[in-house]
Scaffold this active site. Structure first.
Site, PDB file in Angstrom:
ATOM      1  N   SER A 460     -16.433  61.185  33.789  1.00 48.54           N
ATOM      2  CA  SER A 460     -16.748  60.071  32.884  1.00 48.54           C
ATOM      3  C   SER A 460     -15.801  58.888  33.116  1.00 48.54           C
ATOM      4  O   SER A 460     -16.139  57.978  33.868  1.00 48.54           O
ATOM      5  CB  SER A 460     -16.735  60.548  31.435  1.00 48.54           C
ATOM      6  OG  SER A 460     -15.457  60.996  31.042  1.00 48.54           O
ATOM      7  N   GLU A 490      -7.260  53.777  39.672  1.00 46.80           N
ATOM      8  CA  GLU A 490      -8.056  53.983  40.889  1.00 46.80           C
ATOM      9  C   GLU A 490      -7.775  52.844  41.859  1.00 46.80           C
ATOM     10  O   GLU A 490      -7.603  51.703  41.425  1.00 46.80           O
ATOM     11  CB  GLU A 490      -9.554  54.009  40.540  1.00 46.80           C
ATOM     12  CG  GLU A 490      -9.911  55.191  39.662  1.00 46.80           C
ATOM     13  CD  GLU A 490     -11.386  55.229  39.246  1.00 46.80           C
ATOM     14  OE1 GLU A 490     -12.150  54.329  39.653  1.00 46.80           O
ATOM     15  OE2 GLU A 490     -11.756  56.167  38.514  1.00 46.80           O
ATOM     16  N   HIS A 513     -14.675  58.401  42.577  1.00 48.31           N
ATOM     17  CA  HIS A 513     -15.560  57.713  41.616  1.00 48.31           C
ATOM     18  C   HIS A 513     -16.951  57.458  42.216  1.00 48.31           C
ATOM     19  O   HIS A 513     -17.445  56.330  42.242  1.00 48.31           O
ATOM     20  CB  HIS A 513     -14.939  56.395  41.140  1.00 48.31           C
ATOM     21  CG  HIS A 513     -15.479  55.948  39.814  1.00 48.31           C
ATOM     22  ND1 HIS A 513     -14.746  55.243  38.903  1.00 48.31           N
ATOM     23  CD2 HIS A 513     -16.699  56.121  39.227  1.00 48.31           C
ATOM     24  CE1 HIS A 513     -15.472  54.990  37.831  1.00 48.31           C
ATOM     25  NE2 HIS A 513     -16.677  55.515  38.004  1.00 48.31           N
ATOM     26  N   ILE A 514     -17.555  58.535  42.700  1.00 50.34           N
ATOM     27  CA  ILE A 514     -18.847  58.374  43.376  1.00 50.34           C
ATOM     28  C   ILE A 514     -19.970  59.106  42.630  1.00 50.34           C
ATOM     29  O   ILE A 514     -21.054  59.289  43.172  1.00 50.34           O
ATOM     30  CB  ILE A 514     -18.783  58.886  44.836  1.00 50.34           C
ATOM     31  CG1 ILE A 514     -17.980  60.188  44.929  1.00 50.34           C
ATOM     32  CG2 ILE A 514     -18.202  57.869  45.766  1.00 50.34           C
ATOM     33  CD1 ILE A 514     -18.706  61.369  45.363  1.00 50.34           C
ATOM     34  N   GLY A 516     -21.987  58.218  40.462  1.00 52.01           N
ATOM     35  CA  GLY A 516     -23.253  57.474  40.360  1.00 52.01           C
ATOM     36  C   GLY A 516     -23.624  56.777  41.657  1.00 52.01           C
ATOM     37  O   GLY A 516     -24.587  56.006  41.699  1.00 52.01           O
TER      38      GLY A 516
HETATM   39  P1  NAI Z   1     -23.518  57.128  26.844  1.00 53.09           P
HETATM   40  O1  NAI Z   1     -22.900  55.985  26.128  1.00 53.09           O
HETATM   41  O2  NAI Z   1     -24.988  57.245  26.934  1.00 53.09           O
HETATM   42  O3  NAI Z   1     -22.971  58.493  26.214  1.00 53.09           O
HETATM   43  C1  NAI Z   1     -21.667  58.677  25.779  1.00 53.09           C
HETATM   44  C2  NAI Z   1     -21.722  59.658  24.621  1.00 53.09           C
HETATM   45  O4  NAI Z   1     -20.410  60.066  24.314  1.00 53.09           O
HETATM   46  C3  NAI Z   1     -22.306  59.029  23.364  1.00 53.09           C
HETATM   47  O5  NAI Z   1     -23.307  59.847  22.850  1.00 53.09           O
HETATM   48  C4  NAI Z   1     -21.093  58.966  22.428  1.00 53.09           C
HETATM   49  O6  NAI Z   1     -21.446  59.087  21.070  1.00 53.09           O
HETATM   50  C5  NAI Z   1     -20.288  60.126  22.904  1.00 53.09           C
HETATM   51  N1  NAI Z   1     -18.870  60.071  22.585  1.00 53.09           N
HETATM   52  C6  NAI Z   1     -18.034  59.024  22.667  1.00 53.09           C
HETATM   53  N2  NAI Z   1     -16.789  59.385  22.320  1.00 53.09           N
HETATM   54  C7  NAI Z   1     -16.836  60.701  22.019  1.00 53.09           C
HETATM   55  C8  NAI Z   1     -15.871  61.637  21.617  1.00 53.09           C
HETATM   56  N3  NAI Z   1     -14.596  61.303  21.453  1.00 53.09           N
HETATM   57  N4  NAI Z   1     -16.280  62.892  21.390  1.00 53.09           N
HETATM   58  C9  NAI Z   1     -17.566  63.267  21.542  1.00 53.09           C
HETATM   59  N5  NAI Z   1     -18.534  62.404  21.933  1.00 53.09           N
HETATM   60  C10 NAI Z   1     -18.159  61.142  22.170  1.00 53.09           C
HETATM   61  O7  NAI Z   1     -22.873  57.109  28.296  1.00 53.09           O
HETATM   62  P2  NAI Z   1     -23.461  57.783  29.627  1.00 53.09           P
HETATM   63  O8  NAI Z   1     -24.358  56.834  30.325  1.00 53.09           O
HETATM   64  O9  NAI Z   1     -23.929  59.124  29.320  1.00 53.09           O
HETATM   65  O10 NAI Z   1     -22.112  57.863  30.493  1.00 53.09           O
HETATM   66  C11 NAI Z   1     -21.095  58.786  30.142  1.00 53.09           C
HETATM   67  C12 NAI Z   1     -19.829  58.453  30.895  1.00 53.09           C
HETATM   68  O11 NAI Z   1     -20.029  58.574  32.292  1.00 53.09           O
HETATM   69  C13 NAI Z   1     -19.310  57.039  30.665  1.00 53.09           C
HETATM   70  O12 NAI Z   1     -17.921  57.090  30.461  1.00 53.09           O
HETATM   71  C14 NAI Z   1     -19.600  56.334  31.967  1.00 53.09           C
HETATM   72  O13 NAI Z   1     -18.653  55.301  32.206  1.00 53.09           O
HETATM   73  C15 NAI Z   1     -19.426  57.466  32.950  1.00 53.09           C
HETATM   74  N6  NAI Z   1     -20.116  57.256  34.237  1.00 53.09           N
HETATM   75  C16 NAI Z   1     -19.471  57.660  35.371  1.00 53.09           C
HETATM   76  C17 NAI Z   1     -20.063  57.501  36.592  1.00 53.09           C
HETATM   77  C18 NAI Z   1     -19.381  57.961  37.816  1.00 53.09           C
HETATM   78  O14 NAI Z   1     -19.605  57.405  38.886  1.00 53.09           O
HETATM   79  N7  NAI Z   1     -18.552  58.961  37.734  1.00 53.09           N
HETATM   80  C19 NAI Z   1     -21.356  56.849  36.741  1.00 53.09           C
HETATM   81  C20 NAI Z   1     -22.007  56.558  35.484  1.00 53.09           C
HETATM   82  C21 NAI Z   1     -21.370  56.736  34.293  1.00 53.09           C
END
Ligand code: NAI
Length: 630
Positions: A460, A490, A513-514, A516
């Site tokens: 995340s 990073e 960080h790949i 996505g």
């Molecule tokens: P999203 O916003 O749809 O979901 C995040 C969820 O986490 C929400 O339901 C929110 O209520 C919940 N949340 C927030 N804080 C919390 C906590 N302390 N405890 C429990 N639940 C909590 O986001 P999405 O699209 O699902 O992305 C999730 C993560 O993945 C983001 O941080 C995003 O930046 C990251 N990401 C990483 C990528 C990568 O290349 N590794 C690519 C795309 C996203």
């Protein structure tokens, strides 16, 4: 002074998208043994006639002799041409009908097919000037009326002279014979029409190049289908955005400038002038200073997930809507998470490492299937919930915890606290967002609550895990496998080294960080963002905008849509409605939404209104931006 203007319009490649005789060749030569060669020849003669290198009479005679056409072919041709009317003529049918006293079709083509195609647009038969075929008794075309002025060279000039139009004459066409009218002093302006074909020799002679009829109407302040011609909307795409985005935006009719690299602040300040839509990825900084130079900017498309690189507050206060692609790479992250879970639970990172060192370590010790294991998902958003569905399909028992009430998908079970999840799960995967409060949300206390031998993944955000605590948990054997894709610090580019305490730890997968980063995700992003921007420009819908209040709007039917963006202060809606009431304007529909910075009001009104209304609406205090759609 509407009565002063006359529009003289060409037929082939202007009123219609095609050259009628080229299409006739396809029809009349359908079963001819030399069909491909003859069609090619007809096209060549058409082009030679168009750029003035062959006389009109010769070009017609040569083509007719190749065509061997009959009456029945003309009927089939008319049906084809009715479907080939130029898009901007189709959408401006109201204008053509309303102005039929001042519109003439003057063509070196043939009345036999022109009249039935233009008649449904309200063009009068006595305003059509073109050649006529001569048929024999069997219906074969044997020639054409040579007495007709349009059968000869300079025919359009001769025809215009006869018409003796008193007033301003505007010629719209794509060929040399259209330009001749202007050259002979019989027209005030020659608009080179480039919606279907662009002939350099003609464009060079034009007073104005017009990629659509809308442009002519816009320049002459006449009523039209589009309030603003689309080719006037300039798009600047930076940072090698996937070519699909370029294709979609071009298809919409916008003018594009594509720059493969990023631009620094200074360069962007220069390049942003006159740009209506800016497309960037994560490197380009859209700062307050850049926005100051953005005199025409309507929308910014972030062809990525994050929008930290954009000064969102300044965008809002300037009425610029920002769109990103929050879901387009979710599947890619989910697939990587599943792959990593399987690899970690089989100790694959260590086993692979040993193999590379020449060590054969065949054993089932500490290797498991994922089937039946308890997967704990923290953060059940776009990614977490998708992981839930896919991993359940692989036979895992899914538990999740989210700070917000979320509907459980499939057989997933909700945990009422983070603690409950940490204690229950065999595998823990973090999918929370990067909000400030989540900094170090998983630290030594949380690791202590986890089961012995847990598998832990963070794909995340880097700062949500206390890295020192994770390192200690791996070293103590509490965590027997870790997958980490994101880090508190990073490298900014691929040239910088990667530094982390996690380097060299056992059974630990580190990736740059790949999560996505797949080509499919890039393509999804390139599809999603232009869709949102085009919808915003065409209807005012702001669904998924990062900084604008989100409004999903119905299609605009037979009305004008007023789009009013203002600083969020009380009384604006009343102000708008007072102006409309003062001008006795009927409201068909109205939509309002605000966020902490701005208010967004959409008002659909009856078609008739005066320019004074627009002036009064624009002068309402605290108005940021105003536009009218029709
Ligand atoms: P999203 O916003 O749809 O979901 C995040 C969820 O986490 C929400 O339901 C929110 O209520 C919940 N949340 C927030 N804080 C919390 C906590 N302390 N405890 C429990 N639940 C909590 O986001 P999405 O699209 O699902 O992305 C999730 C993560 O993945 C983001 O941080 C995003 O930046 C990251 N990401 C990483 C990528 C990568 O290349 N590794 C690519 C795309 C996203």
């Amino acid at each position: 002074m509407e009565n002063d203007k006359y529009f003289v319009i060409d037929f082939d490649s202007t009123f219609t998208k095609v050259e009628a005789l080229d299409v006739l060749a396809e029809i009349s030569l359908q079963h001819h043994p030399e069909q491909p060669q003859r069609i090619q020849k007809v096209k060549e003669i058409t082009d030679a006639g168009m750029d003035g290198s062959l006389s009109v009479k010769e070009s017609l005679e040569q083509r007719l002799s190749l065509l061997e056409a009959k009456k029945e072919h003309i009927d089939a041709l008319v049906e084809r041409l009715k479907n080939e009317v130029s898009e901007s003529f189709k959408r401006n049918r109201d204008f053509i009908q309303a102005w039929n006293k001042q519109i003439y079709i003057v063509s070196n083509g043939f009345r036999d097919f022109i009249e039935p195609v233009v008649a449904p647009y309200g063009i009068r038969p006595d305003h059509i000037f073109a050649n006529s075929f001569i048929y024999d008794k069997e219906g074969n075309i044997t020639g054409f009326d040579l007495e007709n002025a349009l059968a000869g060279n300079n025919g359009k000039v001769a025809q215009l002279k006869k018409l003796e139009l008193e007033g301003d004459v505007y010629v719209i066409g794509d060929g040399y014979t259209d330009y001749e009218i202007k050259a002979a002093g019989l027209a005030n302006r020659f608009y080179a029409f480039t919606e279907n074909v662009e002939r350099n020799s003609i464009v060079d002679k034009a007073d104005h190049i017009t990629p659509s009829l809308d442009e002519v109407l816009f320049l002459n302040k006449l009523s039209r289908a589009y309030s603003y011609p689309k080719h006037r909307i300039k798009v600047l795409l930076l940072e090698s955005i996937h070519p699909l985005a370029e294709k979609l935006l071009r298809q919409e009719g916008y003018s594009l400038e594509v720059h493969p690299g990023g631009l620094d602040e200074h360069e962007l300040c220069e390049r942003i002038k006159g740009v209506s839509i800016l497309g960037i990825r994560s490197k380009t900084q859209v700062t307050k200073k850049v926005l100051k130079h953005a005199n025409k900017l309507i929308a910014v498309g972030a062809f990525c997930i994050g929008t930290n690189q954009i000064d969102l507050e300044s965008c809002s206060s300037r009425g610029i809507a920002v769109f990103n692609a929050p879901f387009s790479n979710t599947r890619s992250v989910v697939e990587l998470a599943i792959g990593e879970i399987i690899m970690l639970i089989r100790n694959l990172p260590d086993k692979s490492h040993k193999m590379h060192e020449g060590q054969w370590d065949k054993s089932a010790r500490n290797s498991f299937e994922i089937r039946g294991k308890k997967l704990g998902i923290i953060g059940y958003g776009n990614i977490g919930s998708q992981l839930s569905v896919l991993s359940e399909n692989l036979g895992m028992d899914v538990y999740y915890y989210d700070v917000v009430e979320k509907l459980a998908l499939g057989n997933a079970s909700k945990c009422s606290s983070l603690e409950e999840l940490l204690k229950k799960a065999d595998i823990i995967s973090l999918h929370v967002d990067g909000r400030k409060e989540n900094r170090n949300m998983i630290g030594s206390h949380e690791f202590a609550l986890m089961k012995e031998g847990v598998i832990f993944l963070n794909l995340s955000r880097g700062h949500v895990v206390d890295i020192a605590a994770l390192k200690a948990a791996i070293e103590s054997g509490k965590v027997t496998g870790a997958g980490v894709d994101v880090f508190p610090e990073e490298p900014k580019t691929n040239d910088e080294p990667f530094m982390s305490e996690l380097k060299g730890l056992p059974n630990t997968l580190l990736s740059p960080h790949i999560g996505g980063s797949t080509l499919e995700a890039q393509e999804n992003i390139a599809q999603f963002v232009p869709g949102k921007i085009i919808d915003y420009i065409n209807t005012g819908s702001t669904t998924n905008s990062v900084n604008f209040p989100n409004l999903q709007l119905p299609r605009l039917e037979n009305a004008h849509r007023l789009i009013h963006i203002h600083h969020n202060t009380p009384g604006i809606l009343a102000g708008i409605n007072n102006v409309l009431a003062g001008h006795q304007i009927n409201i068909n529909g109205q939509y309002l939404k605000t966020n902490e910075h701005i208010g967004y009001v959409i008002t659909d009104i009856d078609k008739q209104y005066s320019q004074d209304v627009i002036r009064d609406l624009k002068s309402i205090k605290n108005t940021i931006k105003f536009r009218v759609l029709y």
